[in-house]
Design an enzyme around this catalytic site. Structure first.
Site, PDB file in Angstrom:
ATOM      1  N   SER A 200      -3.137  -4.273   0.960  1.00  0.00           N
ATOM      2  CA  SER A 200      -3.989  -3.517   1.874  1.00  0.00           C
ATOM      3  C   SER A 200      -4.813  -4.473   2.721  1.00  0.00           C
ATOM      4  CB  SER A 200      -4.926  -2.590   1.082  1.00  0.00           C
ATOM      5  OG  SER A 200      -5.311  -1.466   1.842  1.00  0.00           O
ATOM      6  N   HIS A 202      -7.444  -4.213   4.741  1.00  0.00           N
ATOM      7  CA  HIS A 202      -8.910  -4.173   4.840  1.00  0.00           C
ATOM      8  C   HIS A 202      -9.622  -4.667   3.594  1.00  0.00           C
ATOM      9  CE1 HIS A 202     -10.032  -0.416   2.513  1.00  0.00           C
ATOM     10  NE2 HIS A 202      -8.723  -0.293   2.575  1.00  0.00           N
ATOM     11  N   CYS A 325     -12.707   5.437  -2.908  1.00  0.00           N
ATOM     12  CA  CYS A 325     -11.815   6.585  -2.757  1.00  0.00           C
ATOM     13  C   CYS A 325     -12.287   7.793  -3.552  1.00  0.00           C
ATOM     14  CB  CYS A 325     -10.397   6.203  -3.191  1.00  0.00           C
ATOM     15  SG  CYS A 325      -9.701   4.873  -2.205  1.00  0.00           S
TER      16      CYS A 325
END
Length: 374
Positions: A200, A202, A325
């Site tokens: 990922s 970021h 999340c």
């Protein structure tokens, strides 16, 4: 000005990456799928260069890198993309852990609904899953093992090399969610026994919205993944859609910078961590998890609820009490619960995470603020 201490949720883009992204957004804005003019050619070259940089981080082949929107999509593609193959060969057993990110646990739950069986490996207060557990759980019908490299809540580093040794004589595919380690702890990810690696952008100074799934070949055979989306032949038919050239170029530059500057960044983060531990001990803080990365601390302060602490620190430092999340959920952390922490420790848990760009942390003010609530 608030000091940002939530880099496990997302890192800032590095200056070098920002320049690259801006260039391919504003100047070299061609579509990598356009082959009839130089704008498309330049875009395609940027994509392929980025593919090479990402591959080099884990000593993979350029052709083994599939660009995605991030680790969540990569995890879904790695796990759900093997479904048809698993059913074809009649092997429907999965091994994972109780401390995985929801982007791994939920796709596996979907397979369970379709008749697959899963074994969840446990951990203890260390936050580390033992290789012995994995060895004891392997079966002849195990087709997938999915274990993260670094936990997003505690920063605990899992024993990837040991898991690879356990799997050396087994045919199961080994998928590693490397969202929190790619570009920061690269050496273990170069083990050729790793079949599928989720990345990922970021999480290591690249933009949001871009990532990769590295699909290593065994000999000359690539993992038998099936696409989850349809509508184009991009990314070898596994991930259709127009490639976000600017984001991919940024991901590639972040990968390149991670190789060039790994030691310097690691040392900077380690200095911050040692200072953080020293100052937090003034509040009686208990560190949650062992063998953790140098850029993160998960800790509990006896008698101080994490929600209260975050309110007290608002405007001073930005911290969290779990995964970004699931930050809208007030259910106890499944990671800390799996580690066997008591209810008070879990309710009091705070995660601080920083990076090599983090400025001076106002520890005197942090300590004074929190002491008011003890």
């Amino acid at each position: 000005m608030t000091v940002y201490l939530d880099c496990n949720a997302t890192t800032p883009m590095s200056p070098e990456v920002s320049l690259i992204v801006g260039r391919y957004l504003m100047e070299e804005f061609g579509n990598a799928g356009s082959r009839t003019h130089e704008f498309g050619v330049i875009a395609k070259q940027a994509v392929e260069q980025a593919r090479q940089f990402v591959a080099e981080v884990v000593d993979a082949e350029k052709s083994e890198v599939i660009f995605t929107s991030g680790a969540t999509e990569s995890n879904n593609l790695a796990i759900l993309g093997l479904k048809d193959y698993a059913e074809k060969i009649g092997k429907k057993h999965i091994i994972t852990t109780r401390i995985e990110h929801k982007a791994v646990l939920e796709p596996i739950e979907e397979l369970v609904k379709q008749g697959f069986e899963v074994t969840y490996l446990n951990t203890d207060g260390s936050g580390i899953v033992s290789a012995k557990q994995l060895s004891a759980s392997l079966r002849a019908d195990t087709f997938l093992v999915s274990i993260m490299h670094v936990n997003n809540e505690t920063g605990s580093i899992q024993q990837i090399e040991d898991y690879c040794e356990v799997l050396s004589e087994h045919e199961a595919f080994f998928h590693v969610d490397a969202a929190q380690s790619f570009g920061k702890l690269n050496l273990p990810l170069r083990n050729k026994r790793l079949d599928l690696i989720s990345v990922s952008g970021h999480k290591f100074y690249a933009p949001k919205g871009v990532g990769a799934l590295i699909c290593r070949r065994r000999g000359f055979k690539k993992p038998p993944l099936k696409a989850l989306m349809f509508g184009g032949g991009q990314e070898k038919g596994l991930r259709p859609g127009t490639l976000p050239v600017a984001l991919i170029a940024g991901l590639g530059e972040a990968a390149r910078q991670s190789i060039l500057n790994a030691d310097e960044r690691h040392k900077r983060c380690e200095v911050i961590k040692l200072n953080a531990i020293e100052r937090l001990h003034e509040l009686g803080a208990v560190i949650n998890g062992a063998n953790t990365m140098p850029h993160v601390l998960n800790f509990s302060i006896p008698g101080l609820n994490s929600e209260t602490a975050m309110v007290a620190l608002k405007g001073l430092v930005a911290v969290s009490n779990g995964s970004a999340c699931t930050s809208s959920s007030y259910t106890p952390s499944h990671v800390l619960t799996a580690m066997g922490l008591d209810e008070e420790n879990i309710e009091n848990a705070i995660r601080m995470s920083w990076c090599y760009m983090t400025k001076d942390i106002p520890w005197d003010q942090i300590i004074d603020k929190l002491k008011q609530y003890l």
